[in-house]
Scaffold this motif. Structure first.
Motif, PDB file in Angstrom:
ATOM      1  N   ALA A  12       0.815  -1.216   0.000  1.00  9.20           N
ATOM      2  CA  ALA A  12       0.000   0.000   0.000  1.00  9.20           C
ATOM      3  C   ALA A  12       0.852   1.272   0.000  1.00  9.20           C
ATOM      4  O   ALA A  12       0.579   2.214  -0.744  1.00  9.20           O
ATOM      5  CB  ALA A  12      -0.936  -0.003   1.207  1.00  9.20           C
ATOM      6  N   VAL A  13       1.903   1.296   0.832  1.00 15.93           N
ATOM      7  CA  VAL A  13       2.766   2.494   0.908  1.00 15.93           C
ATOM      8  C   VAL A  13       3.393   2.787  -0.447  1.00 15.93           C
ATOM      9  O   VAL A  13       3.507   3.950  -0.869  1.00 15.93           O
ATOM     10  CB  VAL A  13       3.861   2.303   1.973  1.00 15.93           C
ATOM     11  CG1 VAL A  13       4.830   3.477   1.951  1.00 15.93           C
ATOM     12  CG2 VAL A  13       3.246   2.167   3.365  1.00 15.93           C
ATOM     13  N   SER A  14       3.801   1.743  -1.135  1.00 19.19           N
ATOM     14  CA  SER A  14       4.413   1.920  -2.455  1.00 19.19           C
ATOM     15  C   SER A  14       3.401   2.447  -3.462  1.00 19.19           C
ATOM     16  O   SER A  14       3.753   3.230  -4.353  1.00 19.19           O
ATOM     17  CB  SER A  14       4.999   0.592  -2.949  1.00 19.19           C
ATOM     18  OG  SER A  14       5.998   0.133  -2.075  1.00 19.19           O
ATOM     19  N   ILE A  15       2.145   2.020  -3.331  1.00 17.54           N
ATOM     20  CA  ILE A  15       1.104   2.505  -4.237  1.00 17.54           C
ATOM     21  C   ILE A  15       0.852   3.989  -4.010  1.00 17.54           C
ATOM     22  O   ILE A  15       0.729   4.771  -4.961  1.00 17.54           O
ATOM     23  CB  ILE A  15      -0.196   1.700  -4.054  1.00 17.54           C
ATOM     24  CG1 ILE A  15       0.001   0.283  -4.603  1.00 17.54           C
ATOM     25  CG2 ILE A  15      -1.369   2.376  -4.767  1.00 17.54           C
ATOM     26  CD1 ILE A  15      -1.165  -0.628  -4.417  1.00 17.54           C
ATOM     27  N   TYR A  16       0.802   4.404  -2.733  1.00 15.42           N
ATOM     28  CA  TYR A  16       0.646   5.833  -2.431  1.00 15.42           C
ATOM     29  C   TYR A  16       1.779   6.638  -3.080  1.00 15.42           C
ATOM     30  O   TYR A  16       1.549   7.681  -3.704  1.00 15.42           O
ATOM     31  CB  TYR A  16       0.671   6.080  -0.926  1.00 15.42           C
ATOM     32  CG  TYR A  16      -0.390   5.358  -0.135  1.00 15.42           C
ATOM     33  CD1 TYR A  16      -1.652   5.116  -0.670  1.00 15.42           C
ATOM     34  CD2 TYR A  16      -0.131   4.908   1.161  1.00 15.42           C
ATOM     35  CE1 TYR A  16      -2.632   4.445   0.067  1.00 15.42           C
ATOM     36  CE2 TYR A  16      -1.104   4.249   1.907  1.00 15.42           C
ATOM     37  CZ  TYR A  16      -2.343   4.015   1.357  1.00 15.42           C
ATOM     38  OH  TYR A  16      -3.301   3.354   2.085  1.00 15.42           O
ATOM     39  N   ALA A  17       3.007   6.147  -2.890  1.00 17.21           N
ATOM     40  CA  ALA A  17       4.180   6.836  -3.419  1.00 17.21           C
ATOM     41  C   ALA A  17       4.169   6.847  -4.945  1.00 17.21           C
ATOM     42  O   ALA A  17       4.487   7.862  -5.581  1.00 17.21           O
ATOM     43  CB  ALA A  17       5.460   6.180  -2.906  1.00 17.21           C
ATOM     44  N   ALA A  42      -7.423   3.601  -7.488  1.00 12.33           N
ATOM     45  CA  ALA A  42      -8.707   3.819  -6.820  1.00 12.33           C
ATOM     46  C   ALA A  42      -9.594   2.584  -6.924  1.00 12.33           C
ATOM     47  O   ALA A  42     -10.273   2.205  -5.959  1.00 12.33           O
ATOM     48  CB  ALA A  42      -9.407   5.038  -7.418  1.00 12.33           C
ATOM     49  N   LEU A  43      -9.590   1.940  -8.089  1.00 11.47           N
ATOM     50  CA  LEU A  43     -10.339   0.695  -8.247  1.00 11.47           C
ATOM     51  C   LEU A  43      -9.794  -0.384  -7.318  1.00 11.47           C
ATOM     52  O   LEU A  43     -10.546  -1.140  -6.693  1.00 11.47           O
ATOM     53  CB  LEU A  43     -10.258   0.208  -9.696  1.00 11.47           C
ATOM     54  CG  LEU A  43     -11.192   0.854 -10.713  1.00 11.47           C
ATOM     55  CD1 LEU A  43     -10.866   0.367 -12.113  1.00 11.47           C
ATOM     56  CD2 LEU A  43     -12.647   0.563 -10.379  1.00 11.47           C
ATOM     57  N   LEU A  44      -8.488  -0.445  -7.227  1.00 15.74           N
ATOM     58  CA  LEU A  44      -7.844  -1.428  -6.358  1.00 15.74           C
ATOM     59  C   LEU A  44      -8.208  -1.173  -4.898  1.00 15.74           C
ATOM     60  O   LEU A  44      -8.487  -2.106  -4.141  1.00 15.74           O
ATOM     61  CB  LEU A  44      -6.330  -1.359  -6.546  1.00 15.74           C
ATOM     62  CG  LEU A  44      -5.497  -2.445  -5.872  1.00 15.74           C
ATOM     63  CD1 LEU A  44      -5.848  -3.821  -6.428  1.00 15.74           C
ATOM     64  CD2 LEU A  44      -4.015  -2.177  -6.065  1.00 15.74           C
ATOM     65  N   ALA A  45      -8.232   0.101  -4.488  1.00 14.53           N
ATOM     66  CA  ALA A  45      -8.580   0.455  -3.112  1.00 14.53           C
ATOM     67  C   ALA A  45     -10.014   0.043  -2.786  1.00 14.53           C
ATOM     68  O   ALA A  45     -10.321  -0.326  -1.642  1.00 14.53           O
ATOM     69  CB  ALA A  45      -8.413   1.958  -2.897  1.00 14.53           C
ATOM     70  N   SER A  46     -10.910   0.115  -3.789  1.00 11.28           N
ATOM     71  CA  SER A  46     -12.307  -0.248  -3.552  1.00 11.28           C
ATOM     72  C   SER A  46     -12.489  -1.740  -3.320  1.00 11.28           C
ATOM     73  O   SER A  46     -13.502  -2.165  -2.768  1.00 11.28           O
ATOM     74  CB  SER A  46     -13.170   0.195  -4.743  1.00 11.28           C
ATOM     75  OG  SER A  46     -12.917  -0.611  -5.886  1.00 11.28           O
ATOM     76  N   GLN A  47     -11.501  -2.540  -3.725  1.00 10.33           N
ATOM     77  CA  GLN A  47     -11.614  -3.992  -3.614  1.00 10.33           C
ATOM     78  C   GLN A  47     -10.678  -4.593  -2.576  1.00 10.33           C
ATOM     79  O   GLN A  47     -10.784  -5.773  -2.256  1.00 10.33           O
ATOM     80  CB  GLN A  47     -11.333  -4.628  -4.993  1.00 10.33           C
ATOM     81  CG  GLN A  47     -12.309  -4.171  -6.069  1.00 10.33           C
ATOM     82  CD  GLN A  47     -11.879  -4.598  -7.458  1.00 10.33           C
ATOM     83  OE1 GLN A  47     -11.518  -5.744  -7.672  1.00 10.33           O
ATOM     84  NE2 GLN A  47     -11.914  -3.679  -8.401  1.00 10.33           N
ATOM     85  N   HIS A  48      -9.764  -3.791  -2.048  1.00 12.31           N
ATOM     86  CA  HIS A  48      -8.795  -4.279  -1.062  1.00 12.31           C
ATOM     87  C   HIS A  48      -8.707  -3.283   0.085  1.00 12.31           C
ATOM     88  O   HIS A  48      -8.389  -2.110  -0.122  1.00 12.31           O
ATOM     89  CB  HIS A  48      -7.421  -4.475  -1.714  1.00 12.31           C
ATOM     90  CG  HIS A  48      -7.436  -5.488  -2.812  1.00 12.31           C
ATOM     91  ND1 HIS A  48      -7.293  -6.831  -2.592  1.00 12.31           N
ATOM     92  CD2 HIS A  48      -7.605  -5.348  -4.158  1.00 12.31           C
ATOM     93  CE1 HIS A  48      -7.371  -7.482  -3.747  1.00 12.31           C
ATOM     94  NE2 HIS A  48      -7.553  -6.602  -4.715  1.00 12.31           N
ATOM     95  N   GLY A  49      -8.986  -3.765   1.299  1.00 10.69           N
ATOM     96  CA  GLY A  49      -9.009  -2.888   2.460  1.00 10.69           C
ATOM     97  C   GLY A  49      -7.658  -2.357   2.889  1.00 10.69           C
ATOM     98  O   GLY A  49      -7.583  -1.448   3.724  1.00 10.69           O
ATOM     99  N   ASP A  50      -6.565  -2.913   2.345  1.00 10.47           N
ATOM    100  CA  ASP A  50      -5.235  -2.451   2.751  1.00 10.47           C
ATOM    101  C   ASP A  50      -4.931  -1.038   2.263  1.00 10.47           C
ATOM    102  O   ASP A  50      -4.073  -0.356   2.823  1.00 10.47           O
ATOM    103  CB  ASP A  50      -4.156  -3.403   2.203  1.00 10.47           C
ATOM    104  CG  ASP A  50      -4.257  -4.787   2.827  1.00 10.47           C
ATOM    105  OD1 ASP A  50      -4.856  -4.883   3.920  1.00 10.47           O
ATOM    106  OD2 ASP A  50      -3.758  -5.749   2.230  1.00 10.47           O
TER     107      ASP A  50
END
Length: 220
Positions: A12-17, A42-50
Motif C-alpha cells: 500500500a505504501v508503495s502505491i501511495y508513493a 482507486a479501483l484497487l482500493a475499492s476492492q482491497h481494504g489495505d
C-alpha cells in the motif's frame, strides 16, 4: 501485465508513493499516464481494504499540486527556450501546434486554463510549465492549481472508489472496463487537442505567409 494486476502485487505504501510520483511528474511536464494509474489505484482500493482511499486521494492531490508548482518554477526560469527544448525531446506532446493551442487557451481563460487543464490529458502536462513561461502571477496560478488538483485528483479518487464499492462483485469480473473507459476519455481529449493544434498551426502558417511579403524580383 495488466496495470491493476501489477498494482495488486505492490504494498500500500508503495502505491501511495507511486501515484503521487507519477501524477507529480506528469504535472511537472513529463508525459506519463497519471490518470490511468490513479483510476487503477482507486479501483484497487475499492476492492482491497489495505489501501486507504483518503490517503490515496491525498497523495494524488499533493503530487498534482507540487508537480504543477515545480513545472511553473521551471517554466518561469527556462522561458521560451525551455519550450523549444521540450519540443525537441517530446515532439508528439510539445509540438508547435500543441503549444500554440495551449497558449490560446491561456490567453482566453487565464488562470482558469490551469484549473480546467487538469481535466484534459495534454493540457495537464502543459499547464505548469506554460504558466511559468507566460509569467502568470503566482497567486493566480497557485489558486487554480490547488483547486484543480483537489477537484481532479481527489474527485477522481472518490468517484472511482465509490463506484468500485457499490459494484464490487461486478468490478471483480470486469474491472478492466474502468481502465478502458479512462483510456477512451484520455484518447478522446488527446484527439480533440491534436485537431485543434493542427488548426491553430495551419492558421499561424497562413498568418506568416500573409505577413511576409513576396520577394521583389531582381532587375537588371
Amino acid at each position: 501485465m495488466h496495470v491493476q494486476e501489477w498494482l495488486e502485487t505492490v504494498p500500500a505504501v508503495s502505491i501511495y508513493a507511486l501515484v503521487g510520483m507519477v501524477i507529480g511528474l506528469e504535472s511537472l511536464g513529463i508525459p506519463l499516464p497519471g490518470e490511468i494509474i490513479l483510476v487503477s489505484a482507486a479501483l484497487l482500493a475499492s476492492q482491497h481494504g489495505d489501501i486507504n482511499p483518503v490517503v490515496l486521494g491525498a497523495c494524488a492531490v499533493a503530487g498534482a499540486i507540487v508537480g504543477d508548482s515545480i513545472g511553473y518554477a521551471i517554466g518561469r526560469k527556462g522561458g521560451r527556450p525551455l519550450l523549444a527544448w521540450l519540443g525537441a525531446k517530446f515532439p508528439r506532446h510539445f509540438s508547435e501546434g500543441h503549444i500554440a493551442t495551449a497558449e490560446k487557451s491561456f490567453e482566453k481563460w487565464g488562470m482558469w486554463a490551469v484549473f480546467f487543464g487538469r481535466f484534459v490529458a495534454l493540457l495537464r502536462i502543459f499547464a505548469g510549465p506554460l504558466a511559468g513561461v507566460l509569467r502568470m502571477p503566482y497567486w493566480k496560478f497557485l489558486t487554480a492549481n490547488v483547486l484543480g488538483g483537489i477537484l481532479w485528483a481527489g474527485g477522481t479518487t472518490a468517484v472511482i472508489y465509490y463506484v468500485g464499492v457499490v459494484a464490487e462483485s461486478w468490478l471483480k469480473r470486469f474491472s478492466w472496463l474502468g481502465l478502458v473507459l479512462a483510456l477512451l476519455i484520455g484518447l478522446t481529449s488527446m484527439l480533440v487537442i491534436k485537431r485543434k493544434a493542427k488548426k491553430v498551426s495551419a492558421e499561424r502558417e497562413a498568418e506568416r505567409s500573409v505577413a511576409e511579403p513576396d520577394p521583389i524580383p531582381a532587375t537588371d
